[in-house]
Design an enzyme around this catalytic site. Structure first.
Site, PDB file in Angstrom:
ATOM      1  NE  ARG A   1      -7.497   3.469   2.935  1.00  0.00           N
ATOM      2  CZ  ARG A   1      -7.831   2.772   4.019  1.00  0.00           C
ATOM      3  NH1 ARG A   1      -9.073   2.345   4.167  1.00  0.00           N
ATOM      4  NH2 ARG A   1      -6.945   2.473   4.935  1.00  0.00           N
ATOM      5  NE  ARG A   2      -6.776   2.897   8.101  1.00  0.00           N
ATOM      6  CZ  ARG A   2      -5.464   2.712   8.234  1.00  0.00           C
ATOM      7  NH1 ARG A   2      -4.702   3.695   8.683  1.00  0.00           N
ATOM      8  NH2 ARG A   2      -4.918   1.562   7.910  1.00  0.00           N
TER       9      ARG A   2
ATOM     10  CB  CYS B   1      -0.573   5.230  -1.515  1.00  0.00           C
ATOM     11  SG  CYS B   1       0.972   6.117  -1.232  1.00  0.00           S
TER      12      CYS B   1
ATOM     13  NE  ARG C   1       0.182   5.765  12.692  1.00  0.00           N
ATOM     14  CZ  ARG C   1      -0.327   6.014  11.499  1.00  0.00           C
ATOM     15  NH1 ARG C   1      -1.612   5.851  11.281  1.00  0.00           N
ATOM     16  NH2 ARG C   1       0.443   6.429  10.508  1.00  0.00           N
TER      17      ARG C   1
ATOM     18  CE  LYS D   1      -0.827   0.138   5.036  1.00  0.00           C
ATOM     19  NZ  LYS D   1      -0.195   1.426   5.319  1.00  0.00           N
ATOM     20  CG  ASP D   2       3.616   2.211   2.814  1.00  0.00           C
ATOM     21  OD1 ASP D   2       2.565   2.854   3.024  1.00  0.00           O
ATOM     22  OD2 ASP D   2       4.245   1.620   3.714  1.00  0.00           O
TER      23      ASP D   2
ATOM     24  NE  ARG E   1       3.986  10.657   9.416  1.00  0.00           N
ATOM     25  CZ  ARG E   1       5.260  10.826   9.083  1.00  0.00           C
ATOM     26  NH1 ARG E   1       5.760  12.041   8.945  1.00  0.00           N
ATOM     27  NH2 ARG E   1       6.047   9.784   8.872  1.00  0.00           N
TER      28      ARG E   1
END
Length: 308
Positions: A130-131, A241, A154, A82-83, A148
């Site tokens: 996106r989230r 992305c 996190r 995804k990166d 981040r």
């Protein structure tokens, strides 16, 4: 002694788990050649206190590793797919996609058992546009804040500061043995994952026949077809992305089903489409789905969002 097969990777705990997973799979195939990891710091690792678009957005976790691969400092690069930007780098090839892990996004909270239990005005943290857009589409009454850092950072922030919950990728928590922190798996009926989420991408130089031959044996066809379709869709949209685009795919028998949604940054507008066809036509299916989304106005939503 044979020269080692060098695997380039970021140095985070999750990245090292992923690189070690690939190393362990390659070792019996490469014998007697040793397989070693080479840790590489990326721009995204160096600057941790500003939003990703301000430090380059696309490729901030991959460019330095790709450069090391092109410079022959390493032979193989392992990425969270995804990166990895959807536009190819000259001289490099995506040589394998191993069997994909879980693709869901998950809600993590000490205070609430389900996302729907959050009261109006509750604070939810995510580093993903996106989230954020999909959460606001479903719950416009929530207060979203950026966050981040790696998975552990996190989770530590959730423990230390006054926020009601986080949204993270299930795959990262599972790979780090932190499944116990998951409060709820979010339904892909409304929270579509990122392109390539849960999958690893293994890159090699396109002229390195020895490495290509080894790595190709780790490829899992159903996972490869699924992410090919997803990445072709995102590439045709012109998005990256960091854009508010979600997708989910499945391969059953020889049939690939691909569903995607494009949102604006506030989550107030959402366009969703689905397509189905033969798995071997994955690239074409992805492009066709993008055309369907664009025909319904996806370009306007993406241009209004900008990179974030």
């Amino acid at each position: 002694m044979s020269d080692p097969l060098k695997i380039g990777t970021r140095g985070s705990r999750l990245a090292l788990w992923q690189a070690n997973f690939v190393r362990q799979a390659l070792e019996p195939l490469a014998r007697p050649r040793p397989v070693v990891l080479v840790e590489i710091e990326t721009a995204g690792d160096q600057v941790r206190d500003v939003p990703l678009p301000q430090i380059g957005g696309e490729g901030v976790f991959t460019k330095e590793i790709q450069r090391a691969l092109l410079d022959r400092q390493v032979d193989v690069a392992v990425h969270s797919l995804k990166d990895l930007p959807t536009f190819s780098v000259s001289g490099l090839v995506l040589a394998a996609v191993p069997a994909r892990g879980p693709v869901a996004d998950v809600f993590v909270s000490h205070r609430y058992r389900r996302l729907e239990e959050l009261p109006a005005g509750a604070t939810l943290a995510t580093g993903s546009l996106r989230r954020r857009a999909q959460l606001l589409h479903r719950r416009p009454d929530l207060r979203m804040i950026p966050i981040r850092g790696n998975v552990e950072t996190r989770l530590r922030k959730l423990d230390e500061i006054e926020i009601d919950g986080l949204v993270l990728a299930e795959a990262g928590l599972q790979r780090l043995g932190l499944e116990g922190r998951i409060t709820e798996r979010l339904d892909a009926a409304w929270m579509l994952p990122a392109v390539g989420q849960g999958a690893l991408g293994i890159e090699c130089r396109d002229d390195d026949r020895a490495s290509l031959s080894l790595v190709a044996r780790l490829d899992e066809p159903a996972s490869r077809y699924a992410v090919q379709a997803e990445r072709a869709m995102l590439r045709a949209l012109g998005g990256g992305c960091q854009m508010p685009v979600g997708t989910v795919s499945s391969v059953v028998g020889n049939t690939l089903t691909l569903r995607a949604a494009v949102l604006n940054e506030s989550g107030s507008q959402r366009i969703e489409e689905q397509i189905q066809g033969r798995e071997v036509e994955a690239e074409s299916l992805g492009r066709q789905l993008a055309e369907q989304l664009l025909a319904r106005g996806a370009r306007t939503l993406l241009e209004g969002s900008g990179p974030a």
